[in-house]
Design a protein around this motif. Sequence first.
Motif, PDB file in Angstrom:
ATOM      1  N   ALA A 150       0.827  -1.206   0.000  1.00  0.00           N
ATOM      2  CA  ALA A 150       0.000   0.000   0.000  1.00  0.00           C
ATOM      3  C   ALA A 150       0.863   1.258   0.000  1.00  0.00           C
ATOM      4  CB  ALA A 150      -0.933  -0.003   1.210  1.00  0.00           C
ATOM      5  N   VAL A 209       2.232   1.738  -3.412  1.00  0.00           N
ATOM      6  CA  VAL A 209       1.215   2.302  -4.334  1.00  0.00           C
ATOM      7  C   VAL A 209       1.050   3.801  -4.081  1.00  0.00           C
ATOM      8  CG1 VAL A 209      -1.230   2.254  -4.942  1.00  0.00           C
ATOM      9  CG2 VAL A 209       0.022   0.103  -4.624  1.00  0.00           C
ATOM     10  N   VAL A 210       0.946   4.180  -2.801  1.00  0.00           N
ATOM     11  CA  VAL A 210       0.812   5.592  -2.464  1.00  0.00           C
ATOM     12  C   VAL A 210       2.034   6.371  -2.932  1.00  0.00           C
ATOM     13  CG1 VAL A 210       0.669   7.231  -0.561  1.00  0.00           C
ATOM     14  CG2 VAL A 210      -0.735   5.163  -0.533  1.00  0.00           C
ATOM     15  N   ALA A 222       1.788   6.825  -6.647  1.00  0.00           N
ATOM     16  CA  ALA A 222       0.828   7.890  -6.999  1.00  0.00           C
ATOM     17  C   ALA A 222       1.400   9.264  -6.677  1.00  0.00           C
ATOM     18  CB  ALA A 222      -0.484   7.661  -6.251  1.00  0.00           C
ATOM     19  N   VAL A 271      -6.086  12.838  -4.131  1.00  0.00           N
ATOM     20  CA  VAL A 271      -5.553  11.476  -4.352  1.00  0.00           C
ATOM     21  C   VAL A 271      -4.991  10.909  -3.055  1.00  0.00           C
ATOM     22  CG1 VAL A 271      -3.729  10.171  -5.497  1.00  0.00           C
ATOM     23  CG2 VAL A 271      -5.134  11.749  -6.811  1.00  0.00           C
ATOM     24  N   LEU A 272      -4.234  11.766  -2.330  1.00  0.00           N
ATOM     25  CA  LEU A 272      -3.681  11.294  -1.053  1.00  0.00           C
ATOM     26  C   LEU A 272      -4.787  10.912  -0.085  1.00  0.00           C
ATOM     27  CD1 LEU A 272      -0.729  13.787  -0.380  1.00  0.00           C
ATOM     28  CD2 LEU A 272      -0.587  11.341  -0.880  1.00  0.00           C
ATOM     29  N   ALA A 305      -7.857  10.026  -0.861  1.00  0.00           N
ATOM     30  CA  ALA A 305      -8.529   8.815  -1.348  1.00  0.00           C
ATOM     31  C   ALA A 305      -7.673   7.572  -1.115  1.00  0.00           C
ATOM     32  CB  ALA A 305      -8.845   8.972  -2.840  1.00  0.00           C
ATOM     33  N   LEU A 306      -6.352   7.682  -1.408  1.00  0.00           N
ATOM     34  CA  LEU A 306      -5.467   6.535  -1.191  1.00  0.00           C
ATOM     35  C   LEU A 306      -5.385   6.180   0.287  1.00  0.00           C
ATOM     36  CD1 LEU A 306      -2.516   7.264  -3.664  1.00  0.00           C
ATOM     37  CD2 LEU A 306      -4.213   5.431  -3.823  1.00  0.00           C
ATOM     38  N   GLY A 313      -8.685   4.609   1.150  1.00  0.00           N
ATOM     39  CA  GLY A 313      -8.798   3.301   0.496  1.00  0.00           C
ATOM     40  C   GLY A 313      -7.850   2.285   1.106  1.00  0.00           C
ATOM     41  N   MET A 314      -6.588   2.684   1.248  1.00  0.00           N
ATOM     42  CA  MET A 314      -5.615   1.752   1.806  1.00  0.00           C
ATOM     43  C   MET A 314      -5.932   1.431   3.264  1.00  0.00           C
ATOM     44  SD  MET A 314      -3.692   0.764  -0.516  1.00  0.00           S
ATOM     45  CE  MET A 314      -3.193   1.200  -2.194  1.00  0.00           C
TER      46      MET A 314
END
Length: 599
Positions: free
Chosen positions: A20, A23-24, A27, A185-186, A188-189, A192-193
């Motif tokens: 995770a 992925v972050v 992004a 995005v941060l 949301a990530l 989400g994560m």
Amino acid sequence: MNLSQFNNILRQVFVLPVVALLVVAGALYVQIRGSNVTVNLIQESDARISQATLLSKLIVDEESGLRGYETTGDTRFLQPFYEAESHLQTEIQNLDNMAGADADQKHDIADLKDEHQTWQDAFALPVIATVRGGGQTNDVDLNLHGKVLMDNVRHDLTDIIQKAEASRARRIALWHRQVHSLLLVLLALALGMGVLIGLFTRSRLHAVSAAYRGSLDILGRRAEELYQSEQQLRTTLESIGDGVITCDAEGRIQMMNPVARELTGWSQTEADGRRLEEIFRIVNETTREPVETPVAKVRRLDRIVGMANHHTILLRKDGSELDISDSGAPIRDKAGNTIGIVLVFRDITMERKTQEALIANEKLAVAGRLAATIAHEIHNPLDSVSNLLYLMRNGASPEESVHFMDMAEQELTRVTQISRAMLGLYRESKAPVVVDLKEMLEEILLLMERRLSDLGVTTTTEMPEPIEVCAFPAELRQVFTNLITNAAEAAGQGGQVKVSIVPQCASVGANGQKLQPGAIITIADDGMGIPDHVQPHLFQPFFTTKGEHGTGLGLWVSRGIINKHGGAISVASDTSDASHGTRVSVFLATDPIINAGGD
């Protein structure tokens, strides 16, 4: 769940946050890289604006110098003009380079360059030339024309700056959007994560929790099974007929079953933690010297110790004594290290008394079988002596009397030999003595001469030289009397019995076993042999093939006596027509370790 599955869950719980974060990070990298590109573009716009402003300043300097020279005619005013002119083309080229591949900007720069060149060629240079020539340059039309040309230059320059500022404003707006997008995005990530990691961790924790509950159930069942097994073991130890004592590796008592407590006279509370030698005191039956306990022997040899080859006496707490037999064995852990020792012993007092009674019964049976033969053997010589005395009293000559006396003496010597052999058969000895095997066997054959004759059995001997052993003579006479009697009865009418002695020197056998020095006594007959199904039972007590004429104790007692003397007895038999017969072999060591306490 096994350890491998648990480790796999731990790896998953560890790897997922790492993935995770990667992925972050990816992004963020993409977003930051896009923002950096936008910032670079903004910086390029700033650079173009700065360059255009610099060009504007140079053009202003150039125009100001020209106007001053035009007004005053002083050439010093041309210095700013020439300095601006010398840098202007270079800075225009720099601005063109900054445009890169943007065709619109390049077109504006080309227009600027052309408009400036037109102003310079059509107005500035002619004005300078006119002033130098002393002419007048105050013509309104000329100056208006110059103003129009300069206004074109300024217009182009202003257009370039405005476009650069507009581009900069767009790029700044783009950068703001990118930053806003990055934050979204941060967020949301992160959400989400977080949710993903939470759900995954929850599922894994549920699996671990289920496995833990399962393990607790298994442990509970195993604990219950262990408790039941312990209770069963405890019940077994409480119910077993032999005494059982367990000790730690240092020989200190940990547990005694009821039989052990009864035999030793010590309670569990009194014995706990005490050394075995204090509770289990054993001495030799004959010497009364302390005997090494099986636990001490196990500690010394680190192996199982069987029943002692001598009878020992257990001294109980109250001072009474018991005949016992004992054995010990090490208790080992998974690594093979000795962590304790178990001792097993039992009271054999009644067993010994029973054995002694059976042996005495067998002796009486032997005596009964020999009684008639011995009476006849003694009666015949005594009758001969009576007849010889009668002849001597009724007129025998001196020469005849001497002859009769010699004959009477021979008969009395025979009676003495028979009585001495009879006494040797039943006279008990308190300690082993030196026995001549050849002499003993000859005396036994003398006693049995009449019996063998009645059975029609021929006896041969092969005893080349005397061989002495340390033994109890009465017991050995009982053994060999039994074996010779059995051989004669098996041979039957017309049969043969052979008695032989073969010395054995100290050596190593074919199987690597060390052979002691001694003698092998063999008693062989040519009877029908012993069937194969009978041979395994020969040394069992009360087993006989003679029906009512046998006690079934002869071979059993004989083996006990030979074992007591540290020897060995074996039977080999053949029932085939060609070489039927039975051979009994007895080995006696010349320097045996004898169990003086009993059979």
